[in-house]
Design a protein around this motif. Structure first.
Motif, PDB file in Angstrom:
ATOM      1  N   PRO B   7       4.597   6.122  10.909  1.00 55.57           N
ATOM      2  CA  PRO B   7       3.650   5.210  10.782  1.00 55.57           C
ATOM      3  C   PRO B   7       2.746   4.880  11.968  1.00 55.57           C
ATOM      4  O   PRO B   7       3.005   4.698  12.984  1.00 55.57           O
ATOM      5  N   MET B   8       1.412   4.492  11.378  1.00 54.04           N
ATOM      6  CA  MET B   8       0.567   4.210  12.750  1.00 54.04           C
ATOM      7  C   MET B   8      -0.581   3.294  12.042  1.00 54.04           C
ATOM      8  O   MET B   8      -1.010   3.561  11.204  1.00 54.04           O
ATOM      9  N   ARG B   9      -0.730   2.371  12.660  1.00 55.58           N
ATOM     10  CA  ARG B   9      -1.862   1.345  12.220  1.00 55.58           C
ATOM     11  C   ARG B   9      -3.145   2.096  12.452  1.00 55.58           C
ATOM     12  O   ARG B   9      -3.685   2.495  13.544  1.00 55.58           O
ATOM     13  N   SER B  10      -4.010   1.996  11.377  1.00 51.03           N
ATOM     14  CA  SER B  10      -5.153   2.841  11.210  1.00 51.03           C
ATOM     15  C   SER B  10      -6.000   2.031  10.121  1.00 51.03           C
ATOM     16  O   SER B  10      -5.391   1.782   8.973  1.00 51.03           O
ATOM     17  N   HIS B  60      -1.607   3.018   8.327  1.00 53.93           N
ATOM     18  CA  HIS B  60      -1.418   1.644   7.396  1.00 53.93           C
ATOM     19  C   HIS B  60      -2.248   0.624   8.057  1.00 53.93           C
ATOM     20  O   HIS B  60      -2.618   0.662   9.102  1.00 53.93           O
ATOM     21  N   GLY B  61      -2.638  -0.245   7.451  1.00 58.07           N
ATOM     22  CA  GLY B  61      -3.313  -1.361   7.430  1.00 58.07           C
ATOM     23  C   GLY B  61      -2.548  -2.430   7.902  1.00 58.07           C
ATOM     24  O   GLY B  61      -1.322  -2.432   7.958  1.00 58.07           O
ATOM     25  N   PRO B  62      -3.189  -3.762   8.339  1.00 62.00           N
ATOM     26  CA  PRO B  62      -2.644  -4.732   8.700  1.00 62.00           C
ATOM     27  C   PRO B  62      -1.582  -5.379   7.584  1.00 62.00           C
ATOM     28  O   PRO B  62      -1.907  -5.217   6.576  1.00 62.00           O
ATOM     29  N   LEU B  69       6.184   0.474   7.509  1.00 60.99           N
ATOM     30  CA  LEU B  69       6.357   0.337   8.600  1.00 60.99           C
ATOM     31  C   LEU B  69       7.439   1.049   9.232  1.00 60.99           C
ATOM     32  O   LEU B  69       7.374   1.418  10.060  1.00 60.99           O
TER      33      LEU B  69
END
Lengths: 457, 96
Positions: B7-10, B60-62, B69
């Motif tokens: 998972p990576m915030r993007s 993934h988004g906020p 996650l």
């Protein structure tokens, strides 16, 4: 010597007259007619059909039959025939049919009520005096119309004089309505008959009504003096509750909040993209507060209530120099943390965003700074000789928990003495290869902690 | 095929589908058999016992849900679109 009296023409007896009783009875008969004159009617044109002996009439206008040509004369039915007497000026007769007295004026019979009369004083039920020359005591007074209407007039001599109606309690004044010492209408009241206060005035020149002591209005005030709708900005009008969104729950919903030059009156408005546009991009529904410091200078506040991301969020902008600034979001404890965003470098979301996932934790800031940490990166030993040192046999890839826009600066530490963490090459934007270096051989697996600092846009 | 997710915030999103040895990532085909790679693929795909095993970045988004996650590996048996955990929480309902 005359043979008749001068006024009523009663026949007189002559000296040595024969048949004296005839003349005498004739005189008595005339007296019987004229004295205490009372007629049955005065409006008939044709003689009644069956008169009684001695019935008296005043012949009406346009007479016919036996009365023809006898207009105005007194007609008496006597011995089977009509006798006519011409009246003399001043004769007064009671007319039974009309229940009133009439008087011969010399040319016609006149109703006493038709005649002009003057009195120095007149009292009806009470005594007049020099001031109250007409005095009246009565449970009620009627002034009725003649023709269509009726006017009661109170006239005064000069503008500074008084023409008014005075209402009294036990002859002590309590209220006065009229032109009191001027040509302006006033209503004055008094609690004691001596001190009067003006409750209401009406200007003769302008019609403007004044309420010097105030007003208690029990009903609604309507008309052009008050606002006509929830967005009526006519100068000088009294503002009703609810208009311009004040005190009510249904403010105006203008189609445009952005018109230039601005036509929106200062106030509170309902905003929705369903009927308007120009609000903050984040707001679908919201409440708009529009204020003006001076002509051509405005500020707007928008508090969103939908969608959820805009709920309770405050946005503001200003109109100066003929153009609106961009909408600016205000930051509170509710939105300082959350999803950050940007458009061409301008923040569009929260100030800071923190999150964690299987790859670690990240802190993303609105200015573009991003810090990623990992405290439990997969273990690695440091048992492979590298020069005079030792290193991990293979590098460990740390996929960052949040993407960078460019390779970040990566550093870290290892949970043991005499060893440290290094990168195995230039990091990527989404990952870095790490290894453990040690001064002495470390055969067992070691936990690595790493941090990457860079920019997310 | 066994896909492990990283998972990576993007703000980007990723669409994945499989056609044999070829993975299509956001419309870009990657032939694993030919040693192809992509910025979405972490490390080197391995084939053991005839089954491909690889790690994919999962953007993934906020406020993404827990399943995004801390994702579980995905086993892909046939061809076609690969369903990934959601990028962001579901959109709220209609405006009041």
């Amino acid at each position: 010597m005359d043979d008749a009296t001068p006024n009523l023409s009663l026949p007189l007896l002559l000296p040595a007259q024969a048949q004296k009783h005839v003349t005498h009875n004739e005189a008595l008969r005339l007296l019987d007619i004229v004295v205490q004159l009372s007629v049955l009617d005065w409006a008939l044109a044709a003689p009644p059909g069956t008169p009684a002996e001695g019935d008296r009439y005043i012949v009406g206008p346009g007479p016919t039959g036996a009365w023809e040509g006898q207009t105005g004369k007194v007609a008496v039915w006597s011995s089977g025939g009509w006798v006519f007497l011409a009246p003399a000026q001043g004769w007064t007769a009671w007319v039974a049919a009309a229940a009133r007295a009439v008087t011969w004026t010399g040319t016609g019979w006149s109703d006493a009520s038709d005649q002009e009369r003057r009195f120095a004083r007149l009292g009806i039920g009470t005594a007049p005096d020099e001031t109250n020359r007409l005095a009246l005591s009565s449970p009620a007074v009627l002034f009725s119309h003649a023709g269509a209407g009726m006017q009661a007039k109170l006239n005064k001599a000069q503008p500074g004089d008084t023409a008014s109606l005075l209402f009294q309690t036990d002859f002590s004044g309590r209220a006065e309505i009229g032109l009191a010492g001027s040509d302006n209408l006033s209503v004055k009241v008094s609690a004691n008959g001596s001190a009067f206060i003006t409750a209401l005035t009406a200007s003769a020149a302008t019609g403007e009504v004044g309420l010097p002591q105030g007003a208690v209005v029990g009903g609604r005030v309507t008309g052009a003096a008050v606002t006509q709708g929830n967005a009526d900005a006519t100068a000088g009008r009294l503002l009703k509750v609810g208009d311009f969104g004040l005190g009510g729950t249904a403010p105006a919903a203008p189609a445009s909040i952005t018109a230039t030059p601005n036509t929106l009156a200062p106030g509170a408005y309902s905003y929705s993209t369903s009927w308007s546009a120009g609000g903050p991009a984040a707001v679908t529904n919201g409440t708009l507060l529009h204020l003006s410091r001076a002509a051509g200078i405005y500020v707007q506040y928008m508090v969103g209530d939908w969608p959820a991301a805009a709920t309770s969020q405050l946005f503001l902008r200003a109109y100066v120099g003929g153009a609106w600034s961009a909408w600016r979001r205000c930051y509170t404890e509710a939105n300082i943390l959350g999803a950050v965003g940007q458009s061409a470098g301008v923040p569009t979301g929260a100030v800071a965003e923190r999150g964690s996932n299987a790859n670690g934790e990240y802190l993303r800031l609105a200015d573009g700074t991003q810090i990623c940490t990992r405290t439990n990166l997969a273990a690695a030993n440091a048992g492979t000789a590298s020069g005079s040192l030792f290193r991990s046999p293979a590098s460990v890839t740390w996929t960052f928990p949040a993407a960078f826009a460019a390779p970040p600066v990566v550093s870290g530490d290892v949970d043991d003495a005499d060893c440290w963490l290094v990168t195995a090459g230039v990091p990527f934007a989404t990952s870095a290869d790490l290894r453990v270096m040690a001064a002495v051989s470390k055969a067992s697996a070691l936990n690595m902690r790493a941090v990457a600092t860079g920019r997310w846009f | 095929m066994l896909i492990t997710l990283a998972p990576m915030r993007s703000d980007e999103t990723l669409q994945v589908s499989r056609h044999g040895d070829v993975l299509v990532l956001n419309g870009e085909g990657v032939d694993l058999a030919a040693g192809g790679t992509s910025r979405w693929i972490v490390g080197q795909p391995q084939k053991e016992g005839g089954v491909w095993s690889l790690t994919l970045i999962l953007p993934h988004g906020p406020g993404a849900p827990e399943e995004t996650l801390f994702p579980k590996p995905i086993e892909v048996h046939g061809d076609g679109a690969v369903e990934l955990p959601p990028h962001a929480p579901p959109e709220p309902a209609e405006a009041p």
